[in-house]
Design an enzyme around this catalytic site. Structure first.
Site, PDB file in Angstrom:
ATOM      1  N   ASN A  69       0.853  -1.210   0.000  1.00 35.31           N
ATOM      2  CA  ASN A  69       0.000   0.000   0.000  1.00 35.31           C
ATOM      3  C   ASN A  69       0.882   1.250   0.000  1.00 35.31           C
ATOM      4  O   ASN A  69       0.610   2.219  -0.702  1.00 35.31           O
ATOM      5  CB  ASN A  69      -0.894   0.130   1.234  1.00 35.31           C
ATOM      6  CG  ASN A  69      -1.300  -1.171   1.864  1.00 35.31           C
ATOM      7  OD1 ASN A  69      -0.451  -2.029   2.042  1.00 35.31           O
ATOM      8  ND2 ASN A  69      -2.551  -1.307   2.199  1.00 35.31           N
ATOM      9  N   CYS A  70       1.926   1.205   0.831  1.00 30.42           N
ATOM     10  CA  CYS A  70       2.738   2.401   1.058  1.00 30.42           C
ATOM     11  C   CYS A  70       3.530   2.791  -0.198  1.00 30.42           C
ATOM     12  O   CYS A  70       3.994   3.921  -0.312  1.00 30.42           O
ATOM     13  CB  CYS A  70       3.687   2.172   2.232  1.00 30.42           C
ATOM     14  SG  CYS A  70       2.820   1.518   3.665  1.00 30.42           S
ATOM     15  N   THR A  91     -11.335  -9.370  20.649  1.00 28.91           N
ATOM     16  CA  THR A  91     -12.542  -8.533  20.642  1.00 28.91           C
ATOM     17  C   THR A  91     -13.449  -8.922  21.806  1.00 28.91           C
ATOM     18  O   THR A  91     -13.078  -9.745  22.655  1.00 28.91           O
ATOM     19  CB  THR A  91     -13.329  -8.727  19.331  1.00 28.91           C
ATOM     20  OG1 THR A  91     -13.887 -10.044  19.340  1.00 28.91           O
ATOM     21  CG2 THR A  91     -12.444  -8.539  18.107  1.00 28.91           C
ATOM     22  N   PRO A  95     -14.732 -13.994  22.733  1.00 26.15           N
ATOM     23  CA  PRO A  95     -13.450 -14.651  23.039  1.00 26.15           C
ATOM     24  C   PRO A  95     -12.862 -15.460  21.893  1.00 26.15           C
ATOM     25  O   PRO A  95     -11.674 -15.792  21.931  1.00 26.15           O
ATOM     26  CB  PRO A  95     -13.780 -15.551  24.242  1.00 26.15           C
ATOM     27  CG  PRO A  95     -15.265 -15.534  24.398  1.00 26.15           C
ATOM     28  CD  PRO A  95     -15.825 -14.386  23.626  1.00 26.15           C
ATOM     29  N   ILE A 118     -12.773 -14.309  18.753  1.00 29.35           N
ATOM     30  CA  ILE A 118     -12.472 -13.404  17.628  1.00 29.35           C
ATOM     31  C   ILE A 118     -11.452 -12.339  18.039  1.00 29.35           C
ATOM     32  O   ILE A 118     -11.609 -11.669  19.060  1.00 29.35           O
ATOM     33  CB  ILE A 118     -13.766 -12.708  17.115  1.00 29.35           C
ATOM     34  CG1 ILE A 118     -14.842 -13.750  16.772  1.00 29.35           C
ATOM     35  CG2 ILE A 118     -13.462 -11.845  15.892  1.00 29.35           C
ATOM     36  CD1 ILE A 118     -16.167 -13.166  16.298  1.00 29.35           C
ATOM     37  N   GLY A 129      -5.028  -4.035  13.090  1.00 25.88           N
ATOM     38  CA  GLY A 129      -4.825  -3.109  11.973  1.00 25.88           C
ATOM     39  C   GLY A 129      -5.710  -1.879  12.003  1.00 25.88           C
ATOM     40  O   GLY A 129      -6.206  -1.465  13.053  1.00 25.88           O
ATOM     41  N   ASP A 130      -5.898  -1.304  10.823  1.00 30.02           N
ATOM     42  CA  ASP A 130      -6.631  -0.041  10.702  1.00 30.02           C
ATOM     43  C   ASP A 130      -8.075  -0.149  11.189  1.00 30.02           C
ATOM     44  O   ASP A 130      -8.724   0.871  11.427  1.00 30.02           O
ATOM     45  CB  ASP A 130      -6.670   0.401   9.228  1.00 30.02           C
ATOM     46  CG  ASP A 130      -5.327   0.878   8.709  1.00 30.02           C
ATOM     47  OD1 ASP A 130      -4.346   0.860   9.488  1.00 30.02           O
ATOM     48  OD2 ASP A 130      -5.252   1.265   7.541  1.00 30.02           O
TER      49      ASP A 130
HETATM   50  P1  FAD Z   1      -5.152  -3.339   4.791  1.00 33.70           P
HETATM   51  O1  FAD Z   1      -3.702  -3.420   4.521  1.00 33.70           O
HETATM   52  O2  FAD Z   1      -5.938  -2.289   4.110  1.00 33.70           O
HETATM   53  O3  FAD Z   1      -5.782  -4.742   4.439  1.00 33.70           O
HETATM   54  C1  FAD Z   1      -7.129  -5.025   4.640  1.00 33.70           C
HETATM   55  C2  FAD Z   1      -7.611  -5.976   3.555  1.00 33.70           C
HETATM   56  O4  FAD Z   1      -8.825  -6.561   4.002  1.00 33.70           O
HETATM   57  C3  FAD Z   1      -7.940  -5.259   2.255  1.00 33.70           C
HETATM   58  O5  FAD Z   1      -7.154  -5.754   1.207  1.00 33.70           O
HETATM   59  C4  FAD Z   1      -9.412  -5.546   2.034  1.00 33.70           C
HETATM   60  O6  FAD Z   1      -9.726  -5.835   0.683  1.00 33.70           O
HETATM   61  C5  FAD Z   1      -9.654  -6.766   2.891  1.00 33.70           C
HETATM   62  N1  FAD Z   1     -11.042  -6.879   3.357  1.00 33.70           N
HETATM   63  C6  FAD Z   1     -11.765  -5.919   3.993  1.00 33.70           C
HETATM   64  N2  FAD Z   1     -12.990  -6.380   4.299  1.00 33.70           N
HETATM   65  C7  FAD Z   1     -13.041  -7.652   3.841  1.00 33.70           C
HETATM   66  C8  FAD Z   1     -14.049  -8.644   3.851  1.00 33.70           C
HETATM   67  N3  FAD Z   1     -15.244  -8.426   4.398  1.00 33.70           N
HETATM   68  N4  FAD Z   1     -13.777  -9.832   3.295  1.00 33.70           N
HETATM   69  C9  FAD Z   1     -12.565 -10.073   2.736  1.00 33.70           C
HETATM   70  N5  FAD Z   1     -11.566  -9.167   2.711  1.00 33.70           N
HETATM   71  C10 FAD Z   1     -11.806  -7.980   3.251  1.00 33.70           C
HETATM   72  N6  FAD Z   1       1.347   3.415   6.533  1.00 33.70           N
HETATM   73  C11 FAD Z   1       2.581   3.698   6.985  1.00 33.70           C
HETATM   74  O7  FAD Z   1       2.872   3.377   8.147  1.00 33.70           O
HETATM   75  N7  FAD Z   1       3.517   4.289   6.198  1.00 33.70           N
HETATM   76  C12 FAD Z   1       3.251   4.648   4.912  1.00 33.70           C
HETATM   77  O8  FAD Z   1       4.123   5.165   4.192  1.00 33.70           O
HETATM   78  C13 FAD Z   1       1.955   4.401   4.416  1.00 33.70           C
HETATM   79  N8  FAD Z   1       1.623   4.767   3.161  1.00 33.70           N
HETATM   80  C14 FAD Z   1       0.377   4.461   2.690  1.00 33.70           C
HETATM   81  C15 FAD Z   1       0.062   4.814   1.380  1.00 33.70           C
HETATM   82  C16 FAD Z   1      -1.187   4.518   0.879  1.00 33.70           C
HETATM   83  C17 FAD Z   1      -1.529   4.932  -0.523  1.00 33.70           C
HETATM   84  C18 FAD Z   1      -2.136   3.822   1.675  1.00 33.70           C
HETATM   85  C19 FAD Z   1      -3.496   3.462   1.129  1.00 33.70           C
HETATM   86  C20 FAD Z   1      -1.829   3.483   2.972  1.00 33.70           C
HETATM   87  C21 FAD Z   1      -0.572   3.798   3.494  1.00 33.70           C
HETATM   88  N9  FAD Z   1      -0.240   3.472   4.809  1.00 33.70           N
HETATM   89  C22 FAD Z   1       1.012   3.763   5.279  1.00 33.70           C
HETATM   90  C23 FAD Z   1      -1.211   2.832   5.714  1.00 33.70           C
HETATM   91  C24 FAD Z   1      -1.034   1.308   5.744  1.00 33.70           C
HETATM   92  O9  FAD Z   1      -1.024   0.814   4.445  1.00 33.70           O
HETATM   93  C25 FAD Z   1      -2.166   0.717   6.541  1.00 33.70           C
HETATM   94  O10 FAD Z   1      -2.120   1.237   7.843  1.00 33.70           O
HETATM   95  C26 FAD Z   1      -2.084  -0.804   6.617  1.00 33.70           C
HETATM   96  O11 FAD Z   1      -2.110  -1.363   5.350  1.00 33.70           O
HETATM   97  C27 FAD Z   1      -3.241  -1.360   7.449  1.00 33.70           C
HETATM   98  O12 FAD Z   1      -3.208  -2.742   7.431  1.00 33.70           O
HETATM   99  P2  FAD Z   1      -4.537  -3.585   7.592  1.00 33.70           P
HETATM  100  O13 FAD Z   1      -4.145  -5.016   7.488  1.00 33.70           O
HETATM  101  O14 FAD Z   1      -5.286  -3.146   8.770  1.00 33.70           O
HETATM  102  O15 FAD Z   1      -5.445  -3.173   6.334  1.00 33.70           O
END
Ligand code: FAD
Length: 551
Positions: free
Chosen positions: A41-42, A271, A274, A276, A280-281
């Site tokens: 993503n980054c 969460t 117990p 689950i 992340g975000d």
């Molecule tokens: P994600 O990496 O978003 O992964 C979640 C995944 O879950 C997604 O692919 C989605 O399709 C999937 N999903 C969601 N709901 C469902 C469902 N119901 N069923 C199946 N799949 C599902 N952070 C930094 O620290 N430094 C950086 O330089 C930085 N740059 C970034 C640049 C960009 C353009 C972006 C978009 C983000 C950036 N970030 C950066 C933030 C970082 O990418 C996120 O904080 C991180 O990816 C979060 O991880 P995550 O696993 O929570 O979510």
């Protein structure tokens, strides 16, 4: 044990790989809505700019590689529609065939991330108004960017500014529109001044205190109407106005969700159910400094949480759960040749929460000044005025900002004080640092303040001139420096003449001394105090004034 993971990118992929390393015989299923797992993503903004090529470089790994090395059952284009907590199953929809089926679990890990906000404005669904989260998004942007002479980026956060830089690299005329009166909202405003300057120097139009009100399609292009009424014609608009946790799945299943929509978890990332866990975000985390509940969408926390959750799920009840320490919001951005970084609490956060703090600014070079190539930086350190505990730090400059903010991030996590910064032993040779590193320098100034050895006033009191009739602002730089610019209403007595000219200064009032960065102001203050004057140093000197009041 059967572990089902929803989301296969930062948090989900990290958890899956860790789970396999911990439990060779577990069944591990990764369900990902998109066509890719574990992509960068980054790196996406740098693909827009052409820095990262070919596109495959954005794929950190592939489902096939994950199957081969970790024996993970990775299913892409598989959307989890709902959770049946009583039956311990998830309803999965295969997005290619439309088939739906139930997948059972012993433990479920939610890593669905956060989705970019699309404010409900007229025309926001126009095909020329895009957001950036994944490879599909970046493909859409890439497909338009070649023909897009004018691009408007709405939102001047980290992603918005990275995009602006990369659009300029592609010679696009770029405008950044930001609702707040500053770019990079996690930082304090004055620390972002050099970043705005860098953007403007490279031709980016930066509109602060402005917001998009509507998007009107015009042929294949779009006209952006701002709140002020101004219209910006654009061939492409990219929204970078923040993200919302993808917590609907969790909320619909009756899991606890915080006020800002983040899934609530305990210290072990479990969460309210117990069976689950969530990472992340999508989750609400504890602010490691203030203790409050916050949303911090960053890759480092998501990856670390993935590891911790996997450990807690698979290592068995006989071991104490691994604990997530909270998030500090340590972040960095490069904008052309400038860098801004932060960790811990910002001054505005401390002020909003009514927490006591003091601050220092130092403006050192990133390595010894006599060695060629030294670049200047500003470090701001916030600390508890009673104990000296470090609460936050921000840096802006060029080379070496990353290293100092990383050191200060570790110091915050370790609960260190400004007295520890004085004592830090950091690596030094002329091309890498200074015998008194910028981190030490910040420590010297801050520790003197906490010990009460050195009176210091914040620059804010003098931005518009002397704060009252009994205070004078004393510029102790050279006459030449003074003539090139000074604080409103300041008098000039160079520090080297000060001892001979004490008779010119009032003994019944207060003297706020300043120089360029704080050091000569400090020496002047020591002289004045020892000659019986009521004096203080204006923190950070004229350079700090210029951050607050850029010409
Ligand atoms: P994600 O990496 O978003 O992964 C979640 C995944 O879950 C997604 O692919 C989605 O399709 C999937 N999903 C969601 N709901 C469902 C469902 N119901 N069923 C199946 N799949 C599902 N952070 C930094 O620290 N430094 C950086 O330089 C930085 N740059 C970034 C640049 C960009 C353009 C972006 C978009 C983000 C950036 N970030 C950066 C933030 C970082 O990418 C996120 O904080 C991180 O990816 C979060 O991880 P995550 O696993 O929570 O979510």
């Amino acid at each position: 044990m059967k572990l089902v993971i929803v989301g296969g990118v930062a948090g989900g992929a990290s958890a899956a790989a860790r789970a396999r390393r911990v439990a060779e015989h577990a069944e591990i299923v990764v369900l990902e809505r998109g066509p890719d797992v574990s992509f960068a993503n980054c790196g996406l903004p740098y693909y827009v700019g052409g820095e990262i090529r070919p596109r495959d470089k954005l794929l950190v790994t592939t489902p096939a590689r994950l199957r081969e090395r970790f024996r993970l059952d990775v299913r892409t284009r598989s959307n989890v529609e709902s959770i049946d907590r009583a039956a311990k199953t998830v309803r999965v929809r295969d997005l290619d065939t439309g088939r739906e089926y139930d997948e059972s679990y012993d433990a479920l890990l939610l890593a669905p991330g956060a989705t970019p906000l699309r404010p409900p404005l007229p025309g926001v669904d126009s095909p020329a108004v895009l957001t950036l989260r994944n490879l599909d998004d970046v493909d859409r942007i890439a497909a338009r960017v070649d023909a897009a002479a004018r691009v408007v980026v709405v939102g001047a956060g980290f992603i918005g500014l990275e995009l602006a830089e990369n659009l300029v690299k592609r010679d696009r005329k770029t405008t950044v529109v930001e609702l707040q009166d500053q770019v990079l909202p996690p930082l304090d405003r004055e620390m972002t001044t050099p970043i705005v300057a860098a953007l403007r120097e490279r031709g980016v139009e930066v509109l602060l205190g402005e917001s998009a009100a509507a998007f009107e399609p015009e042929g294949g292009a779009v006209s952006v109407t701002l709140q002020s009424g101004r219209r910006l014609p654009a061939d492409l608009v990219i929204l970078g106005v923040g993200v919302r946790p993808e917590s609907r799945l969790a909320a619909d299943a009756g899991l606890d969700v915080g006020q800002r929509g983040g899934i609530r978890v305990d210290e072990g990332l479990r969460t309210s159910d117990p069976a689950i866990w969530a990472v992340g975000d999508a989750i609400e985390v504890r602010d490691a400094v203030t203790g409050g509940a916050v949303q911090v969408p960053l890759a480092g926390p998501a990856n670390r949480q993935g590891r911790i959750a996997a450990d807690n799920i698979l290592r068995g009840a006989d071991r104490p759960p691994a604990r997530y320490r909270g998030t500090q919001g340590t972040a960095i951005v490069g904008v052309f040749d400038r860098v801004a970084a932060c960790t811990g609490a910002a001054e505005k956060t401390l002020r909003r929460l009514g927490l006591p703090y003091r601050k220092v600014y130092v403006h050192p070079a990133h390595h010894a000044g006599y060695y060629p190539g030294a670049e200047g930086m500003t470090l701001k350190v916030l600390f508890d005025p009673a104990t000296g505990r470090i609460l936050g730090a921000q840096g802006v400059g060029g080379a070496g900002v990353d290293k100092r903010i990383d050191v200060l991030a570790v110091a915050i996590q370790a609960g260190m004080t400004v007295f520890d910064l004085e004592e830090m032993e950091l690596c030094y040779a002329p091309q890498f640092g200074s015998a008194k590193d910028p981190v030490n320098m910040a420590g010297f100034v801050a520790a003197g303040l906490v010990r009460g050895e050195h009176p210091q006033a914040d620059m804010e009191v003098a931005l518009d001139g002397p704060p009252d009739d009994r205070t004078i602002l004393l510029d102790v730089r050279t006459t030449k420096e003074f003539s090139e610019g000074h604080l409103p209403g300041a008098r000039n007595v160079p520090v080297d003449e000060l001892r001979d000219r004490l008779g010119e200064l009032p003994r019944d009032g207060r003297i706020l001394a300043y120089c360029q960065v704080g050091q000569r102001g400090y020496i002047a203050t020591r002289i004045l105090l020892q000659h019986g004057f009521d004096a203080a140093n204006l923190g950070g000197g004229y350079r700090t004034f210029l951050l607050h009041r850029p010409g």
